[in-house]
Design an enzyme around this catalytic site. Structure first.
Site, PDB file in Angstrom:
ATOM      1  N   GLU A 258       6.941 -10.708  -3.224  1.00 29.30           N
ATOM      2  CA  GLU A 258       8.259 -10.181  -3.614  1.00 29.30           C
ATOM      3  C   GLU A 258       9.235 -10.229  -2.441  1.00 29.30           C
ATOM      4  OE1 GLU A 258       5.162  -7.644  -5.877  1.00 29.30           O
ATOM      5  OE2 GLU A 258       5.295  -8.795  -4.019  1.00 29.30           O
TER       6      GLU A 258
ATOM      7  N   CYS B  65       3.037  -3.802  -5.236  1.00 29.50           N
ATOM      8  CA  CYS B  65       2.471  -2.661  -4.511  1.00 29.50           C
ATOM      9  C   CYS B  65       3.595  -1.699  -4.125  1.00 29.50           C
ATOM     10  CB  CYS B  65       1.724  -3.143  -3.267  1.00 29.50           C
ATOM     11  SG  CYS B  65       2.796  -3.802  -1.973  1.00 29.50           S
TER      12      CYS B  65
ATOM     13  N   CYS C  10       6.201  -3.050  -1.663  1.00 25.94           N
ATOM     14  CA  CYS C  10       7.218  -3.937  -2.220  1.00 25.94           C
ATOM     15  C   CYS C  10       8.219  -3.187  -3.091  1.00 25.94           C
ATOM     16  CB  CYS C  10       6.553  -5.053  -3.017  1.00 25.94           C
ATOM     17  SG  CYS C  10       5.740  -6.265  -1.965  1.00 25.94           S
TER      18      CYS C  10
ATOM     19  N   HIS D 228       4.712 -10.193   1.744  1.00 25.91           N
ATOM     20  CA  HIS D 228       4.341 -10.103   0.337  1.00 25.91           C
ATOM     21  C   HIS D 228       5.215 -11.055  -0.487  1.00 25.91           C
ATOM     22  CE1 HIS D 228       2.199  -5.973   0.658  1.00 25.91           C
ATOM     23  NE2 HIS D 228       2.325  -6.498   1.855  1.00 25.91           N
TER      24      HIS D 228
END
Length: 294
Positions: free
Chosen positions: A104, A129, A132, A102
């Protein structure tokens, strides 16, 4: 300028283009800006840190590799040092979706691998999400970490992850981005093995004690290392291969040009990274993959 920035460049304001060009115009741009470069750009454009991070998101998203979702997410991690680190989501065809990175995670890991000791904020183009949010809760920044999104108020991780479970619930453990060295050794003169060992020695695995690291060599003989980043909730843990692929991608190298990979992990680890590492590397076309144990 790296080709991946060409399509988005026209969408950057002329003032920001002029301020960024001395850095991003170079083919070896490492997808990060030093504190001095950040200050220069801010002064040229009249930005503060928050405004600059938001303005850089489209360029970070241009580093995304999303052949499955075609959904490109960018992130900027601001370090306590003042450096800005780009991050973007990464997907890999032919392996389980659990291998996905992801944005992040990418920005945070990018900062960690470049030696950043603490983060002040993470700016991201889409709302984080749950995966994360939990990953960020492992950081030594704590729940005070600032989370910034376009057209939304600046909030903290505490706002995004109320009543959080994390490392502080499991006793006095090191936190992600804390400096650490595990002092593992291997009897070898192979520089790539030693690079992977160094990564393993800096890995974050306070719950399983299954420290591991990896070193990748591309066709230009450039080396990228990655460390395991374990999470108190286990599932958001980031394997060492994904960490190295983040650094490789952010550095502008093609992840399909890996010619040799070395994984180093403990012989008696409770968990092994080998099977997932090997299968992902095969999908990327790497033909020489080895595992060494301490």
């Amino acid at each position: 300028m790296q080709a991946r920035f060409h399509a988005i460049w026209s969408e950057v304001t002329l003032k920001l283009q002029k301020a960024l060009l001395p850095y991003i115009g170079n083919d070896d741009f490492p997808a990060m800006l030093t504190a001095e470069q950040v200050e220069s750009i801010k002064q040229s454009c009249g930005f503060d840190d928050h405004a600059l991070a938001l303005a850089l998101l489209p360029l970070a998203a241009a580093c995304s590799i999303a052949p499955i979702s075609h959904f490109h997410v960018g992130a900027i991690a601001q370090g306590e040092s003042g450096n800005f680190y780009f991050g973007a989501n990464m997907e890999f065809v032919g392996v389980p979706l659990q291998q996905t990175v992801h944005a992040e995670q990418s920005a945070i890991t990018h900062a960690w691998l470049r030696g950043e000791k603490k983060l002040l904020s993470v700016t991201v183009s889409c709302s984080p999400c749950g995966h994360c949010r939990q990953f960020m809760n492992e950081l030594n920044s704590g729940i005070q970490l600032e989370i910034c999104l376009p057209d939304r108020p600046r909030l903290t991780l505490a706002d995004y992850l109320p009543e959080a479970f994390g490392p502080r619930d499991l006793g006095d453990t090191p936190l992600l981005l804390d400096s650490i060295h595990h002092d593992y050794q291997l009897d070898t003169n192979d520089e790539l093995v030693l690079a992977a060992l160094d990564a393993a020695n800096q890995s974050h695995s306070p719950y399983s004690q299954s420290h591991s690291g990896i070193a990748l060599m591309d066709e230009q003989n450039r080396v990228y290392t990655g460390r395991y980043a374990e999470n108190a909730a286990f599932n958001p843990s980031l394997p060492p291969l994904q960490a190295a692929l983040i650094l490789m991608n952010m550095s502008g190298s093609d992840c399909r040009t890996i010619k040799r990979a070395i994984l180093v992990e403990g012989q008696n680890n409770h968990l092994s990274q080998w099977n997932a590492t090997e299968s992902t590397l095969i999908s990327l076309g790497c033909k020489q993959t080895e595992c060494h144990t301490f």
